[in-house]
Design a protein around this motif. Structure first.
Motif, PDB file in Angstrom:
ATOM      1  N   ALA A  87       0.833  -1.199   0.000  1.00  0.00           N
ATOM      2  CA  ALA A  87       0.000   0.000   0.000  1.00  0.00           C
ATOM      3  C   ALA A  87       0.870   1.252   0.000  1.00  0.00           C
ATOM      4  CB  ALA A  87      -0.911   0.009   1.223  1.00  0.00           C
ATOM      5  N   ILE A  88       0.397   2.283  -0.706  1.00  0.00           N
ATOM      6  CA  ILE A  88       1.086   3.574  -0.739  1.00  0.00           C
ATOM      7  C   ILE A  88       0.070   4.668  -0.445  1.00  0.00           C
ATOM      8  CG2 ILE A  88       2.209   5.265  -2.233  1.00  0.00           C
ATOM      9  CD1 ILE A  88       3.641   3.083  -3.644  1.00  0.00           C
ATOM     10  N   THR A  89       0.454   5.627   0.372  1.00  0.00           N
ATOM     11  CA  THR A  89      -0.425   6.762   0.648  1.00  0.00           C
ATOM     12  C   THR A  89       0.392   7.902   1.217  1.00  0.00           C
ATOM     13  OG1 THR A  89      -2.574   7.372   1.619  1.00  0.00           O
ATOM     14  CG2 THR A  89      -1.027   6.198   3.040  1.00  0.00           C
ATOM     15  N   GLY A  90      -0.237   9.064   1.350  1.00  0.00           N
ATOM     16  CA  GLY A  90       0.420  10.218   1.947  1.00  0.00           C
ATOM     17  C   GLY A  90       0.411  10.108   3.458  1.00  0.00           C
ATOM     18  N   TYR A  91       1.286  10.846   4.121  1.00  0.00           N
ATOM     19  CA  TYR A  91       1.368  10.801   5.587  1.00  0.00           C
ATOM     20  C   TYR A  91       0.039  11.199   6.235  1.00  0.00           C
ATOM     21  CZ  TYR A  91       6.384   9.975   5.820  1.00  0.00           C
ATOM     22  OH  TYR A  91       7.628   9.408   5.732  1.00  0.00           O
ATOM     23  N   ALA A  92      -0.715  12.089   5.577  1.00  0.00           N
ATOM     24  CA  ALA A  92      -1.980  12.548   6.143  1.00  0.00           C
ATOM     25  C   ALA A  92      -3.020  11.431   6.213  1.00  0.00           C
ATOM     26  CB  ALA A  92      -2.526  13.705   5.311  1.00  0.00           C
ATOM     27  N   SER A  93      -2.807  10.365   5.416  1.00  0.00           N
ATOM     28  CA  SER A  93      -3.759   9.250   5.389  1.00  0.00           C
ATOM     29  C   SER A  93      -3.165   7.989   6.010  1.00  0.00           C
ATOM     30  CB  SER A  93      -4.183   8.968   3.936  1.00  0.00           C
ATOM     31  OG  SER A  93      -4.755  10.108   3.353  1.00  0.00           O
ATOM     32  N   ALA A  94      -2.316   8.175   7.022  1.00  0.00           N
ATOM     33  CA  ALA A  94      -1.642   7.032   7.652  1.00  0.00           C
ATOM     34  C   ALA A  94      -2.630   6.035   8.232  1.00  0.00           C
ATOM     35  CB  ALA A  94      -0.689   7.519   8.740  1.00  0.00           C
ATOM     36  N   GLN A 150       3.172  -4.612   3.368  1.00  0.00           N
ATOM     37  CA  GLN A 150       4.187  -3.559   3.449  1.00  0.00           C
ATOM     38  C   GLN A 150       3.548  -2.264   2.968  1.00  0.00           C
ATOM     39  OE1 GLN A 150       6.435  -2.048   4.903  1.00  0.00           O
ATOM     40  NE2 GLN A 150       8.160  -3.417   4.520  1.00  0.00           N
ATOM     41  N   TYR A 151       4.186  -1.157   3.282  1.00  0.00           N
ATOM     42  CA  TYR A 151       3.611   0.139   2.946  1.00  0.00           C
ATOM     43  C   TYR A 151       4.720   1.163   2.749  1.00  0.00           C
ATOM     44  CZ  TYR A 151       4.464   0.391   7.950  1.00  0.00           C
ATOM     45  OH  TYR A 151       5.054   0.309   9.186  1.00  0.00           O
ATOM     46  N   PHE A 152       4.433   2.160   1.929  1.00  0.00           N
ATOM     47  CA  PHE A 152       5.341   3.281   1.709  1.00  0.00           C
ATOM     48  C   PHE A 152       4.509   4.566   1.744  1.00  0.00           C
ATOM     49  CE2 PHE A 152       7.496  -0.270  -0.334  1.00  0.00           C
ATOM     50  CZ  PHE A 152       8.802  -0.121   0.109  1.00  0.00           C
ATOM     51  N   TYR A 153       5.150   5.645   2.138  1.00  0.00           N
ATOM     52  CA  TYR A 153       4.474   6.934   2.181  1.00  0.00           C
ATOM     53  C   TYR A 153       4.943   7.816   1.027  1.00  0.00           C
ATOM     54  CZ  TYR A 153       2.822   5.837   6.901  1.00  0.00           C
ATOM     55  OH  TYR A 153       2.202   5.262   7.977  1.00  0.00           O
ATOM     56  N   LYS A 154       4.004   8.609   0.491  1.00  0.00           N
ATOM     57  CA  LYS A 154       4.348   9.622  -0.506  1.00  0.00           C
ATOM     58  C   LYS A 154       4.833  10.886   0.208  1.00  0.00           C
ATOM     59  CE  LYS A 154       0.842   8.466  -4.017  1.00  0.00           C
ATOM     60  NZ  LYS A 154      -0.331   9.002  -4.738  1.00  0.00           N
ATOM     61  N   PRO A 155       5.788  11.617  -0.353  1.00  0.00           N
ATOM     62  CA  PRO A 155       6.561  11.224  -1.537  1.00  0.00           C
ATOM     63  C   PRO A 155       7.673  10.260  -1.140  1.00  0.00           C
ATOM     64  CG  PRO A 155       7.274  13.372  -0.748  1.00  0.00           C
ATOM     65  CD  PRO A 155       6.140  12.959   0.148  1.00  0.00           C
ATOM     66  N   TRP A 156       7.970   9.309  -1.957  1.00  0.00           N
ATOM     67  CA  TRP A 156       9.002   8.342  -1.633  1.00  0.00           C
ATOM     68  C   TRP A 156      10.292   8.638  -2.400  1.00  0.00           C
ATOM     69  CZ3 TRP A 156       4.595   6.837  -4.441  1.00  0.00           C
ATOM     70  CH2 TRP A 156       4.808   6.645  -5.815  1.00  0.00           C
ATOM     71  N   ASN A 157      11.362   8.071  -1.928  1.00  0.00           N
ATOM     72  CA  ASN A 157      12.640   8.128  -2.623  1.00  0.00           C
ATOM     73  C   ASN A 157      12.728   6.902  -3.522  1.00  0.00           C
ATOM     74  OD1 ASN A 157      15.569   7.029  -2.684  1.00  0.00           O
ATOM     75  ND2 ASN A 157      15.851   9.192  -2.188  1.00  0.00           N
TER      76      ASN A 157
END
Length: 385
Positions: A79-86, A100-107
């Motif tokens: 899953a990927i989302t912005g920090y505001a939608s943690a 697993q998950y990643f936050y936007k913006p990612w490196n």
């Protein structure tokens, strides 16, 4: 070649991902809607990984994850989302929809490295050696009853009242949940199990229930597993203190009960091998960096590997699997979350009072974190009893 499907409603993001992954060892597919994602899925033989944004205006990423879980359960879902939608990430993980998950913006480099390490971990846990060893343990392969029922309730969005009702069927688990909720970390100060569950959170509740159910599987060995349960609970509290001190922020909900299951492999091995594991391993109080070798020598497998295997089998998130699998080898190059693994290693050693310069794991954990003993001296004093 591993096949990855990316889903996002923003075409510019898909183009950026395409550029980053163009010359890599993966075969990548891109969809800006659920209809296009399904069409791609039906055209390819096997999808190894799905990476989807969760917060999209025209379709729900949670529903996408549910759909692919049912259609292709062996696909790794990310899953990927912005920090505001943690909170959406927490929902996806607690419902076993994403591992697993990643936050936007990612490196981009971190995303690519993370994907590679997820595939390495998955391949390791599915290796023929581990698979063959585990196949003989039928009683453990079966998902514990209450844990399974709790998972289903969470996935089906049952109410907190309904979840409380199934927990209350087991007085022993109810008692332990109340004890943990009223601990210094949660400070719930309640005798109400529903309130306690709300303080702890559903993701942590699952880990507590699983660990306790497995420890109760074999009545003959239950009393011998009690000290492992105590160690795991105290390790979890130390981990929370260390994490907060190191990162300057509270432990994320997804991993705030990781210490409770970090040694679940010991409980499983005790159920499988009984007195021989207790007499030849647990009673000896082996130094941390000697334990794994001795387990492999006597039983052909170690508690970290078997714990990681079963947590993967039961669809736990990779963060927790890594802390279980690698907390005795915190500098392993395949670890994605190195610092939290090192913190878990250090927490376990502090609780066991095995902080020694002769212990290579202890030195490696401090090296990964870039700290000295002065950093955690106050925490050691807090838990010295």
């Amino acid at each position: 070649m591993k096949k990855i499907l990316f889903i996002d409603d923003e075409s510019n993001i898909l183009r950026a991902i395409n550029r980053a992954f163009r010359n890599l060892e993966f075969e990548c597919f891109y969809a800006n809607g659920i209809k296009e994602a399904i069409e791609i899925f039906l055209e390819i033989d096997q999808l190894d990984m799905l990476i989807t944004d969760i917060k999209m205006p025209y379709f729900d990423g949670i529903r996408v994850l549910k759909l692919f879980k049912e259609a292709s359960p062996d696909t790794i879902r990310v899953a990927i989302t912005g920090y505001a939608s943690a909170s959406s990430i927490t929902e996806a993980v607690s419902k076993n929809l994403a591992k697993q998950y990643f936050y936007k913006p990612w490196n981009n480099d971190e995303l690519i490295d993370g994907i590679r390490k997820m595939f390495v971990l998955e391949d390791k846990l599915k290796s023929s050696h581990i698979f063959k060893t585990v196949q003989q343990f039928d009683s453990i392969k079966t998902i514990p009853r209450l844990f399974n029922e709790l998972n289903l309730y969470i996935q089906r969005d049952k109410s907190i009242e309904e979840i409380t009702e199934i927990i209350e069927r087991d007085p022993a688990i109810t008692s332990n949940i109340l004890r943990i909720a009223n601990s210094a970390f949660y400070a719930a100060k309640t005798g109400n199990i529903q309130q306690a569950i709300m303080y702890i959170g559903l993701n942590n509740l699952k880990q507590i229930v699983l660990s306790y159910e497995i420890s109760q599987m074999n009545e003959k060995t239950y009393s011998k597993a009690e000290f492992i349960w105590t160690h795991s609970n105290r390790t979890n509290l130390i981990f929370q203190d260390l994490y907060t001190k190191y990162f300057g922020t509270k432990v994320p909900p997804i991993i705030s009960a990781a210490g409770i299951v970090h040694d679940i492999g010991k409980i499983i091995m005790l159920q499988i091998f009984g007195n021989s594991y207790y007499d030849d391993i647990l009673k000896l109080n082996l130094r941390d960096d000697q334990l794994i070798g001795k387990e492999n020598e006597l039983f052909g497998i170690d508690h970290s590997t078997i714990g990681g295997y079963f947590l993967n089998w039961w669809a736990f998130p990779y963060d927790i699997i890594e802390m279980t699998l690698y907390h005795h080898i915190p500098n392993d190059p395949d670890i994605l979350g190195k610092k939290q693994v090192a913190l878990m290693c250090l927490s376990s050693l502090i609780e066991s009072k095995m902080m020694s310069t002769e212990n290579t794991n202890y030195l490696e954990a401090m090296d990964v974190l870039g700290i000295s003993e002065d950093f955690f001296r106050e925490i050691v004093s807090k838990y010295k009893e």
